[in-house]
Design a protein around this motif. Structure first.
Motif, short mmCIF file in Angstrom:
data_model
loop_
_atom_site.label_atom_id
_atom_site.label_comp_id
_atom_site.label_asym_id
_atom_site.label_seq_id
_atom_site.Cartn_x
_atom_site.Cartn_y
_atom_site.Cartn_z
N THR A 215 8.91 3.49 -7.40
CA THR A 215 8.56 2.65 -6.25
C THR A 215 7.59 1.53 -6.60
OG1 THR A 215 6.67 4.05 -5.64
CG2 THR A 215 8.83 4.63 -4.71
N GLY A 216 7.12 1.48 -7.86
CA GLY A 216 6.10 0.51 -8.20
C GLY A 216 4.71 0.98 -7.81
N ILE A 217 4.61 2.23 -7.36
CA ILE A 217 3.33 2.84 -7.00
C ILE A 217 3.28 4.20 -7.68
CG2 ILE A 217 1.85 3.69 -5.12
CD1 ILE A 217 3.71 1.71 -3.35
N VAL A 218 2.22 4.48 -8.43
CA VAL A 218 2.16 5.67 -9.28
C VAL A 218 1.08 6.62 -8.79
CG1 VAL A 218 1.83 6.51 -11.64
CG2 VAL A 218 2.99 4.32 -11.24
N HIS A 219 1.44 7.87 -8.71
CA HIS A 219 0.48 8.94 -8.38
C HIS A 219 -0.41 9.19 -9.59
CE1 HIS A 219 -0.67 13.17 -8.71
NE2 HIS A 219 0.35 13.40 -9.53
N ILE A 220 -1.71 9.28 -9.35
CA ILE A 220 -2.68 9.43 -10.44
C ILE A 220 -3.41 10.76 -10.32
CG2 ILE A 220 -4.77 8.48 -11.50
CD1 ILE A 220 -2.31 6.75 -11.90
N ALA A 221 -3.32 11.55 -11.40
CA ALA A 221 -4.03 12.82 -11.48
C ALA A 221 -4.78 12.86 -12.81
CB ALA A 221 -3.06 14.00 -11.37
N PRO A 222 -6.03 12.38 -12.85
CA PRO A 222 -6.79 12.40 -14.11
C PRO A 222 -6.82 13.80 -14.72
CG PRO A 222 -7.94 11.13 -12.44
CD PRO A 222 -6.80 11.82 -11.74
N GLY A 223 -6.70 13.84 -16.03
CA GLY A 223 -6.67 15.11 -16.72
C GLY A 223 -5.27 15.55 -17.08
N PHE A 224 -4.26 14.91 -16.47
CA PHE A 224 -2.89 15.31 -16.73
C PHE A 224 -2.10 14.26 -17.50
CE2 PHE A 224 -4.18 17.89 -13.16
CZ PHE A 224 -3.61 19.12 -13.44
N GLY A 225 -2.69 13.13 -17.80
CA GLY A 225 -2.00 12.09 -18.55
C GLY A 225 -3.01 11.08 -19.06
N GLU A 226 -2.68 10.42 -20.19
CA GLU A 226 -3.64 9.48 -20.79
C GLU A 226 -3.90 8.30 -19.88
OE1 GLU A 226 -3.25 8.48 -24.90
OE2 GLU A 226 -2.14 10.30 -25.35
N ASP A 227 -2.84 7.71 -19.29
CA ASP A 227 -3.05 6.58 -18.38
C ASP A 227 -3.85 7.01 -17.16
OD1 ASP A 227 -1.79 4.59 -19.87
OD2 ASP A 227 0.19 5.07 -19.06
N ASP A 228 -3.52 8.19 -16.62
CA ASP A 228 -4.26 8.68 -15.46
C ASP A 228 -5.73 8.87 -15.79
OD1 ASP A 228 -1.42 9.36 -15.35
OD2 ASP A 228 -1.88 10.43 -13.51
N GLN A 229 -6.01 9.46 -16.94
CA GLN A 229 -7.39 9.73 -17.34
C GLN A 229 -8.16 8.43 -17.56
OE1 GLN A 229 -8.92 12.54 -17.37
NE2 GLN A 229 -10.85 11.99 -18.37
N ARG A 230 -7.54 7.50 -18.27
CA ARG A 230 -8.22 6.22 -18.55
C ARG A 230 -8.52 5.48 -17.26
NH1 ARG A 230 -6.16 1.26 -18.85
NH2 ARG A 230 -4.01 2.02 -18.96
N LEU A 231 -7.52 5.40 -16.38
CA LEU A 231 -7.72 4.68 -15.13
C LEU A 231 -8.78 5.36 -14.27
CD1 LEU A 231 -6.72 2.29 -13.43
CD2 LEU A 231 -5.04 3.82 -12.39
N GLY A 232 -8.76 6.69 -14.24
CA GLY A 232 -9.75 7.42 -13.46
C GLY A 232 -11.16 7.20 -13.98
N GLN A 233 -11.32 7.19 -15.30
CA GLN A 233 -12.64 6.95 -15.87
C GLN A 233 -13.11 5.54 -15.58
OE1 GLN A 233 -11.81 8.19 -20.00
NE2 GLN A 233 -13.25 9.89 -19.72
N GLU A 234 -12.21 4.56 -15.72
CA GLU A 234 -12.59 3.17 -15.45
C GLU A 234 -13.01 2.98 -14.00
OE1 GLU A 234 -9.17 0.98 -16.58
OE2 GLU A 234 -9.55 1.12 -18.75
N ALA A 235 -12.38 3.74 -13.10
CA ALA A 235 -12.68 3.60 -11.67
C ALA A 235 -13.83 4.49 -11.23
CB ALA A 235 -11.42 3.93 -10.85
N GLY A 236 -14.35 5.33 -12.14
CA GLY A 236 -15.47 6.20 -11.80
C GLY A 236 -15.09 7.42 -10.99
N LEU A 237 -13.82 7.84 -11.08
CA LEU A 237 -13.40 9.04 -10.36
C LEU A 237 -14.02 10.27 -11.01
CD1 LEU A 237 -9.58 8.41 -9.78
CD2 LEU A 237 -11.50 7.87 -8.26
N GLY A 238 -14.29 11.29 -10.21
CA GLY A 238 -14.79 12.54 -10.76
C GLY A 238 -13.66 13.36 -11.36
N MET A 239 -14.02 14.49 -11.95
CA MET A 239 -13.02 15.37 -12.55
C MET A 239 -12.87 16.62 -11.69
SD MET A 239 -11.77 14.17 -15.42
CE MET A 239 -11.23 15.65 -16.29
N VAL A 240 -11.64 17.11 -11.63
CA VAL A 240 -11.38 18.35 -10.89
C VAL A 240 -10.74 19.36 -11.81
CG1 VAL A 240 -11.14 17.18 -8.69
CG2 VAL A 240 -9.12 17.53 -10.12
#
Length: 354
Positions: A329-354
């Protein structure tokens, strides 16, 4: 040249390249050429070269030959410049290759079976089997015309080698160069250990798995200017990670269609909207918006597990440089900790870890 010979060139036998190779190697060995290249140079002008070690329990292949030639060029250059170059060969005795080969030979597999067999016995067997092919390696490297010191080789399982690694790590620690962070790594449930990128490239190291790709609708938090209730459609190939969703990613430069159906407005990539005609049957195109206009918006999480975790600063739409409209859809679900892109984007955005 004979009178009936039609060529102006003298007769020359075809060269026997293997024989020439063996003569050169034999002469080097008899004359101690490699050792002389070390002994005849001053000890106070040393160039240190430690060969990056191959796994000792595997046979050499063409990739080793290629890198071996590269490793030979650098020491030869410094030798020709008059420097003393000891070229100690090494053996990598750690990691899954050694363990996997030992498991095959012993007929055991997995942590439980190894524990029952005996950790100490298993380690002893690994130490013996890990150097199974050293003679083959020595023959191959010598045939390459590489100059290498096998007699004073090093092994990563040697106590002094492991202590040297600990010493080097301590130096980095003392200089403040060590930091703690999170990194996404592949994990082996059988070995119960993280894997290196190299290890997952080993033959028969992974198994193909097919998971369904699904599209999920997230309710955007209402804001001024919304035409009505808005839902953003995210696509994922890892639906099992949805309980850990913390963000959605859009392409800032991607155009997104706003489709109205029964009073609800659905957002998805303009270029892929045609692929959802069946799901959005009867919908009308309301507007086109840029991905940048979606960045920063918040949404209602699918599951309540982390909804009250204000410390996560989650459930936001983020810009992702890896998002495109080639599929989904051009929109991606992000779950930091489960993928390199997800983790990098989450860290850059300051998301916490679960």
């Amino acid at each position: 040249m004979a009178e009936n010979d039609t060529t102006p060139y003298p007769a020359v036998d075809k060269p026997d390249f293997p024989a020439i190779e063996q003569r050169i190697l034999s002469r080097w060995d008899a004359d101690g050429t490699f050792q002389q290249s070390i002994d005849n140079r001053p000890a106070d002008d040393e160039y240190v070269f430690y060969d990056g070690p191959p796994f000792a329990n595997g046979l050499p292949h063409h990739g080793h030959l290629l890198t071996g030639y590269v490793k030979d060029v650098v020491p030869r250059y410094h030798t020709m410049k008059g420097r003393r170059v000891d070229r100690r060969f090494g053996w990598d005795c750690h990691g899954l290759p050694a363990e996997m080969e030992s498991e095959k030979q012993l007929g055991v597999s997995g942590r439980v079976a190894i524990t029952e067999y005996g950790i100490e016995k298993f380690n002893d067997f690994c130490r013996e089997s890990v150097l199974e092919y050293t003679d083959v390696w020595q023959d191959t490297v010598t045939r390459q015309a590489r100059w290498v010191d096998f007699e004073n080789d090093y092994k990563t399982m040697d106590i002094d080698y492991m202590e040297s690694v600990m010493w080097a790590f301590k130096q980095l620690w003392d200089k403040g160069l060590i930091y703690q962070d999170h990194k996404v790594m592949p994990y082996s449930w059988g070995a119960e250990t993280p894997l290196s990128n190299f290890e997952i490239r080993l033959d028969d190291a992974t198994r193909p798995r097919q998971d369904p790709a699904i599209t999920v609708a997230f309710d955007l938090t209402p804001t001024d200017g919304d035409p009505g209730p808005m839902r953003i459609l995210a696509w994922t190939t890892t639906p099992w990670t949805l309980p850990s969703n913390l963000a959605l990613a859009v392409g800032p430069d991607i155009d997104y269609a706003v489709m109205e159906l029964d009073g609800t407005f659905y957002v998805l990539g303009e270029a892929v909207a045609g692929g959802y005609e069946k799901q959005l049957e009867g919908a009308t195109h309301h507007a086109t918006i840029a991905g940048a206009d979606l960045v920063g918006r918040t949404y209602t999480p699918l599951f309540p597990f982390f909804a009250e975790r204000d410390d996560l600063d989650a459930f936001r739409v983020l810009p992702g440089d890896f998002v495109d409209t080639s599929e989904g859809t051009g929109i991606v679900h992000i779950a930091p900790g489960f993928g390199e892109d997800d983790q990098r984007l989450g860290q850059e955005a300051g998301l916490g870890m679960v």
